[in-house]
Design an enzyme around this catalytic site. Sequence first.
Site, PDB file in Angstrom:
ATOM      1  N   CYS A 193       3.224  21.763   9.145  1.00  0.00           N
ATOM      2  CA  CYS A 193       3.226  20.328   8.836  1.00  0.00           C
ATOM      3  C   CYS A 193       4.533  19.929   8.162  1.00  0.00           C
ATOM      4  O   CYS A 193       4.674  18.794   7.710  1.00  0.00           O
ATOM      5  CB  CYS A 193       2.032  19.970   7.954  1.00  0.00           C
ATOM      6  N   ASP A 234      -0.469  29.160   9.925  1.00  0.00           N
ATOM      7  CA  ASP A 234      -0.507  27.713   9.681  1.00  0.00           C
ATOM      8  C   ASP A 234      -0.453  27.475   8.173  1.00  0.00           C
ATOM      9  O   ASP A 234      -1.451  27.081   7.555  1.00  0.00           O
ATOM     10  CB  ASP A 234      -1.784  27.123  10.288  1.00  0.00           C
ATOM     11  N   CYS A 265       0.821  -1.211   0.000  1.00  0.00           N
ATOM     12  CA  CYS A 265       0.000   0.000   0.000  1.00  0.00           C
ATOM     13  C   CYS A 265       0.856   1.263   0.000  1.00  0.00           C
ATOM     14  O   CYS A 265       0.619   2.174  -0.773  1.00  0.00           O
ATOM     15  CB  CYS A 265      -0.927  -0.017   1.216  1.00  0.00           C
ATOM     16  N   GLU A 290      -7.395  33.684   4.099  1.00  0.00           N
ATOM     17  CA  GLU A 290      -7.247  32.393   3.411  1.00  0.00           C
ATOM     18  C   GLU A 290      -7.442  32.601   1.913  1.00  0.00           C
ATOM     19  O   GLU A 290      -8.196  33.470   1.483  1.00  0.00           O
ATOM     20  CB  GLU A 290      -8.286  31.412   3.954  1.00  0.00           C
ATOM     21  N   TYR A 317      -3.620  31.896   6.792  1.00  0.00           N
ATOM     22  CA  TYR A 317      -3.914  30.572   6.227  1.00  0.00           C
ATOM     23  C   TYR A 317      -4.985  29.894   7.095  1.00  0.00           C
ATOM     24  O   TYR A 317      -4.849  28.749   7.509  1.00  0.00           O
ATOM     25  CB  TYR A 317      -2.656  29.708   6.148  1.00  0.00           C
TER      26      TYR A 317
END
Length: 469
Positions: A427, A400, A82, A351, A330
């Site tokens: 992230c 973010d 996978c 945004e 964001y």
Amino acid sequence: MARKNRKQVFENIEVIDAGAKGKSIAKAPDGKVIFLNNAVPGDIVDIQTTKKRKAYYEGSAINFKTLSDKRVDPACEHFGTCGGCKWQFMDYKHQLAYKQNEVENNLRRLGKIELPEITPILGSAQQYNYRNKMEFSFSDSRWLTLQEIQSDTQIEDRNALGFHIPGMWDKILDLNTCHLQEEPSNEIRNKVKEFATVNNLPFYNARNKEGFLRTLMIRIVSTGEIMVLIQFFHEDVEKRELLLDYISAEFPQITSLLYVINEKGNDTIYDQDVICYKGKDYIEEEMEGLRFKINAKSFYQTNSKQAYELYKVTRDFANLNGDELVYDLYTGTGTIAQFVAKKAKKVIGVEAVPEAIEDAKVNAINNGIKNAEFYVGDMKKVFTHEFINQHGHPEVVITDPPRDGMHKDVVEQLLNIAPNRIVYVSCNSATQARDLSLMDHAYKVTKVQAVDMFPQTYHVENVVLLEKR
């Protein structure tokens, strides 16, 4: 003379570390690094190289001499094919340790910044069944195992409903059980596939661009609401209603049953009309009494429970007393903005995606939040001196950004307006480190908190507090 790119075998090599993108790391006898795709730190292995570069090799372990004590048995029968949960064979406490190391190394080596004492990574209470959104693809030419390819047996059923094989856009791995989303996710997927096969509903062929069934999306949120969306390649009212009526009857707990007719070459639905067949055209997630409407196109953190922990860290770092003007850059659908609004005087969310801002505005109204405003536009174009003059000078900025980090113009504007505190949620700690380095002369990093949103993978979120020097 040996060919430069000739594959080599290195024997009895110890795997010493885990690196970026889920690769493990070993050292070749000539001192070069080897990046491996199928080993755990602590394994002693024979390695077949697949690529040779000036400074490193890429390869795979072909013989395991000693297995690492960091190993565990993968829960998933599809592990290794996978490609979705690359660290499933590593004990979770070690996954967390390597994620923490990656964050610290990126901040120190790439950012070259002074760091405070770093708090331990915040692990996820759920290591499986944590995703609230899954997307599966139909295919009439499923991925065959090596055993199937080598066998003399004629394979009649080539239908698949599952995930793309890594690096192969037209090959789909047929799934039996996926451990990333709670039930009835597997039951829905398997019964949809079975019904479609029995009733001769054509599965999509991406290479030939033909077929009927394209994708299946399932969203299950903490409130218990379930969204199912089927994407069809073309309209066929009789076949479409046959399948949707079956899903509705078999799974009455589905609160939002949707479909899309998408005749494009790709599966993205953001420019497509989403049609509600049964129930509502949205589901609602809940967090501290706040409710967030999620439609088929909405972005929402895919690990609901851990998103709550991430947002609590963000709010704690912002350290609001009720008098501050806060900018949330964001902002997405305004989840963080609304989460911190009760502690702030006012929150301004910005945004680039218009639909996300519409969701943010609706959610704020529904939640009775009157001190949050939302604006749409490209961050580097909207976040200007004129915007600041119109909406006020922020004491605190929460940012973010996507994986690429902040545009240099946004970083420059942050330095120009010089808020007292900046809370940077990321992230991708590598691009975060780059941005922190650009601000290091004006801001000092005073808190760092990594948060694991995606167990069994190498991905990790990181929250940093910057305060004026």
